[in-house]
Scaffold this motif. Structure first.
Motif, PDB file in Angstrom:
ATOM      1  N   LEU A   1      30.649  53.468  42.824  1.00 24.74           N
ATOM      2  CA  LEU A   1      32.297  53.171  43.140  1.00 24.74           C
ATOM      3  C   LEU A   1      32.074  52.261  44.694  1.00 24.74           C
ATOM      4  O   LEU A   1      33.104  51.521  44.686  1.00 24.74           O
ATOM      5  CB  LEU A   1      32.966  54.266  43.232  1.00 24.74           C
ATOM      6  N   THR A   2      31.219  52.512  45.218  1.00 29.03           N
ATOM      7  CA  THR A   2      31.303  51.970  46.611  1.00 29.03           C
ATOM      8  C   THR A   2      29.785  51.636  47.315  1.00 29.03           C
ATOM      9  O   THR A   2      28.928  52.278  46.875  1.00 29.03           O
ATOM     10  CB  THR A   2      31.854  52.687  47.784  1.00 29.03           C
TER      11      THR A   2
ATOM     12  N   LEU B   1      41.639  57.229  43.704  1.00 27.53           N
ATOM     13  CA  LEU B   1      41.091  56.650  44.998  1.00 27.53           C
ATOM     14  C   LEU B   1      41.872  56.351  45.905  1.00 27.53           C
ATOM     15  O   LEU B   1      41.477  56.388  47.296  1.00 27.53           O
ATOM     16  CB  LEU B   1      40.498  55.229  44.408  1.00 27.53           C
ATOM     17  N   GLY B   2      43.410  56.413  45.768  1.00 26.40           N
ATOM     18  CA  GLY B   2      43.962  56.111  46.801  1.00 26.40           C
ATOM     19  C   GLY B   2      44.406  54.442  47.134  1.00 26.40           C
ATOM     20  O   GLY B   2      44.864  54.263  48.429  1.00 26.40           O
ATOM     21  N   ARG B   3      43.879  53.810  46.378  1.00 21.79           N
ATOM     22  CA  ARG B   3      43.704  52.335  46.598  1.00 21.79           C
ATOM     23  C   ARG B   3      43.149  51.682  45.464  1.00 21.79           C
ATOM     24  O   ARG B   3      42.507  52.345  44.800  1.00 21.79           O
ATOM     25  CB  ARG B   3      42.936  52.258  47.920  1.00 21.79           C
ATOM     26  N   PRO B   4      43.603  50.374  45.325  1.00 18.82           N
ATOM     27  CA  PRO B   4      42.810  49.446  44.343  1.00 18.82           C
ATOM     28  C   PRO B   4      41.296  49.719  44.322  1.00 18.82           C
ATOM     29  O   PRO B   4      40.722  49.469  45.261  1.00 18.82           O
ATOM     30  CB  PRO B   4      43.414  48.399  44.433  1.00 18.82           C
ATOM     31  N   TYR B   5      40.711  49.783  43.031  1.00 20.18           N
ATOM     32  CA  TYR B   5      39.158  49.609  42.976  1.00 20.18           C
ATOM     33  C   TYR B   5      39.072  48.161  43.189  1.00 20.18           C
ATOM     34  O   TYR B   5      39.759  47.048  42.858  1.00 20.18           O
ATOM     35  CB  TYR B   5      38.869  50.077  41.554  1.00 20.18           C
ATOM     36  N   LYS B   6      38.007  47.971  43.783  1.00 26.03           N
ATOM     37  CA  LYS B   6      37.463  46.829  44.272  1.00 26.03           C
ATOM     38  C   LYS B   6      35.931  46.161  43.891  1.00 26.03           C
ATOM     39  O   LYS B   6      35.042  47.157  43.949  1.00 26.03           O
ATOM     40  CB  LYS B   6      37.417  46.548  45.939  1.00 26.03           C
ATOM     41  N   VAL B   7      35.798  44.995  43.561  1.00 34.85           N
ATOM     42  CA  VAL B   7      34.528  44.510  43.174  1.00 34.85           C
ATOM     43  C   VAL B   7      34.273  43.327  44.041  1.00 34.85           C
ATOM     44  O   VAL B   7      35.442  42.343  43.788  1.00 34.85           O
ATOM     45  CB  VAL B   7      34.433  44.514  41.730  1.00 34.85           C
TER      46      VAL B   7
ATOM     47  N   VAL C   1      41.252  42.665  29.862  1.00 34.95           N
ATOM     48  CA  VAL C   1      41.877  41.488  30.892  1.00 34.95           C
ATOM     49  C   VAL C   1      42.910  42.316  31.792  1.00 34.95           C
ATOM     50  O   VAL C   1      43.657  43.413  31.278  1.00 34.95           O
ATOM     51  CB  VAL C   1      42.721  40.591  30.015  1.00 34.95           C
ATOM     52  N   TYR C   2      42.808  42.074  33.052  1.00 37.04           N
ATOM     53  CA  TYR C   2      43.201  42.655  34.123  1.00 37.04           C
ATOM     54  C   TYR C   2      44.263  41.908  35.034  1.00 37.04           C
ATOM     55  O   TYR C   2      43.743  40.871  35.287  1.00 37.04           O
ATOM     56  CB  TYR C   2      42.324  43.419  34.865  1.00 37.04           C
ATOM     57  N   ALA C   3      45.479  42.365  35.707  1.00 35.74           N
ATOM     58  CA  ALA C   3      45.979  41.950  36.542  1.00 35.74           C
ATOM     59  C   ALA C   3      45.329  42.504  37.698  1.00 35.74           C
ATOM     60  O   ALA C   3      45.491  43.478  38.098  1.00 35.74           O
ATOM     61  CB  ALA C   3      47.569  42.202  36.344  1.00 35.74           C
ATOM     62  N   CYS C   4      45.102  41.179  38.683  1.00 35.61           N
ATOM     63  CA  CYS C   4      44.548  41.735  39.971  1.00 35.61           C
ATOM     64  C   CYS C   4      44.782  40.854  41.131  1.00 35.61           C
ATOM     65  O   CYS C   4      45.818  39.954  40.947  1.00 35.61           O
ATOM     66  CB  CYS C   4      42.949  41.338  39.527  1.00 35.61           C
ATOM     67  N   ARG C   5      44.312  41.340  42.188  1.00 37.94           N
ATOM     68  CA  ARG C   5      44.672  40.289  43.444  1.00 37.94           C
ATOM     69  C   ARG C   5      43.119  40.016  43.732  1.00 37.94           C
ATOM     70  O   ARG C   5      42.426  40.866  43.718  1.00 37.94           O
ATOM     71  CB  ARG C   5      45.118  40.996  44.668  1.00 37.94           C
TER      72      ARG C   5
ATOM     73  N   ILE D   1      33.953  36.704  47.290  1.00 39.09           N
ATOM     74  CA  ILE D   1      35.453  36.896  47.149  1.00 39.09           C
ATOM     75  C   ILE D   1      35.321  38.300  46.367  1.00 39.09           C
ATOM     76  O   ILE D   1      34.666  38.994  45.816  1.00 39.09           O
ATOM     77  CB  ILE D   1      36.279  36.065  45.951  1.00 39.09           C
ATOM     78  N   THR D   2      36.595  39.076  46.649  1.00 46.57           N
ATOM     79  CA  THR D   2      36.739  40.463  46.071  1.00 46.57           C
ATOM     80  C   THR D   2      37.945  40.765  45.265  1.00 46.57           C
ATOM     81  O   THR D   2      39.054  39.927  45.536  1.00 46.57           O
ATOM     82  CB  THR D   2      36.897  41.365  47.663  1.00 46.57           C
ATOM     83  N   ILE D   3      37.752  41.282  44.258  1.00 43.42           N
ATOM     84  CA  ILE D   3      38.952  41.416  43.022  1.00 43.42           C
ATOM     85  C   ILE D   3      39.178  42.900  43.451  1.00 43.42           C
ATOM     86  O   ILE D   3      38.369  43.932  43.440  1.00 43.42           O
ATOM     87  CB  ILE D   3      38.089  41.164  41.710  1.00 43.42           C
ATOM     88  N   GLU D   4      40.665  42.745  43.487  1.00 43.21           N
ATOM     89  CA  GLU D   4      41.046  44.150  43.477  1.00 43.21           C
ATOM     90  C   GLU D   4      41.934  44.492  42.115  1.00 43.21           C
ATOM     91  O   GLU D   4      42.889  43.632  41.874  1.00 43.21           O
ATOM     92  CB  GLU D   4      42.319  44.245  44.635  1.00 43.21           C
ATOM     93  N   PHE D   5      41.560  45.656  41.514  1.00 46.68           N
ATOM     94  CA  PHE D   5      42.194  45.680  40.024  1.00 46.68           C
ATOM     95  C   PHE D   5      43.302  46.486  40.192  1.00 46.68           C
ATOM     96  O   PHE D   5      43.460  47.635  40.628  1.00 46.68           O
ATOM     97  CB  PHE D   5      41.095  46.463  39.113  1.00 46.68           C
TER      98      PHE D   5
END
Length: 308
Positions: A70-71, A182-188, A222-226, A271-275
């Motif tokens: 996860l991290t 997690l208390g935050r968006p999961y990131k990849v 398909v996901y809405a992400c930042r 780049i980092t994706i926040e799900f």
């Protein structure tokens, strides 16, 4: 600023308050434990120390393989730093270490870390065969002069938060539920690489990510992400899957981000994706026109969810 050590070798501390664990994901349960550790350590004039392991113990003990973290280690250290931890040690977990008795391991830790308090979760255990449970450690603490503090579990929707629970949620595509734990968006994070150009050929260019072989990727869909590019956030519709509408021998799961209102060249950049939210599962369409229509729907939903 946190001090990070890659092993216990050469670390010699005194008067510390210690917690031990994999802390994969640094989820809400971990955060509560570490906040209490840090607050108490500072109150008594001790240094809070987090001892974690890499690789994950399950890799050595059960031969676990695949992308399940996860991290990454740097992500974990950054999150622990943000929680106010003074010292993080990412000790290598080896087969030899796994054969240590609880007493041997505690004595080894006392030699290097000089701890006077040990902070744990309710189900914590260490040493060969997990013999060093809370009851055992309290007895050993009375002998070796350290206290054991146990922090109650944190729950979400009636379930105890754990790294395993979060992995299962992510593999199901349930990113919103995972984010709550997690208390935050999961990131990849990954490097933008050249794909086969299909997105560009249908007027919807995508950034294809190489995410490495450690980090868990959410289930197909398909996901809405930042997306974080050069410290700036952009909305993005992200597809994870094997592109079933197109005939291909390549059945690997691809991570492709269509970044809204963005046209700069970002090849070879990280780049980092926040799900944020899952829009739908992976689908096979009758043809390209049907696919394009659905992608535009996905983009519109993403814009609504991310930008309001």
């Amino acid at each position: 600023m946190v001090q990070h050590y890659a092993s216990l070798s050469g670390v010699n501390l005194q008067d510390t308050c210690l917690t031990i664990g994999s802390f994969d994901g640094v989820h809400m349960g971990h955060q509560q434990l570490i906040k209490e550790l840090n607050q108490n350590a500072h109150r008594v004039g001790a240094k809070p120390v987090v001892l974690t392991f890499h690789p994950h113990p399950s890799v050595i003990l059960r031969g676990r393989t695949g992308s399940f973290y996860l991290t990454t280690v740097p992500e974990k250290v950054k999150l622990l730093d943000e929680l106010g931890t003074d010292i993080v040690i990412s000790h290598p977990f080896t087969y030899e270490l796994s054969r240590s008795t609880a007493r041997e391991f505690v004595l080894y830790l006392m030699e290097h870390l000089g701890f006077r308090q040990l902070w744990t979760g309710y189900d914590f255990a260490l040493g060969k065969g997990r013999e060093g449970n809370v009851e055992y450690l309290r007895s050993l603490g009375a002998e070796l002069n350290f206290q054991v503090h146990v922090v109650k579990p944190i729950t979400s929707d009636g379930q105890t938060i754990s790294s395993s629970q979060i992995r299962n949620l992510l593999m199901q595509g349930s990113v919103e539920e995972a984010n709550k734990s997690l208390g935050r968006p999961y990131k990849v994070t990954g490097e933008v690489i050249h794909g086969d150009g299909r997105g560009k050929s249908i007027g919807i260019p995508t950034a294809n990510l190489d995410t490495g072989n450690e980090k868990l990727i959410p289930g197909a869909g398909v996901y809405a992400c930042r997306v974080v590019i050069m410290d700036k956030l952009w909305p993005a519709a992200v597809n994870i899957g094997t592109r079933p509408t197109f005939e291909s021998a390549d059945q690997r799961a691809h991570v492709e981000a269509h970044i809204l209102d963005y046209s700069n060249d970002i090849y070879a950049q990280q780049i980092t994706i926040e799900f944020i939210s899952r829009l739908r599962g992976e689908q096979r369409f009758q043809g390209v026109e049907e696919l394009i229509s659905q992608i535009h729907n996905d983009i519109n939903k993403t814009r609504e969810l991310i930008t309001g």
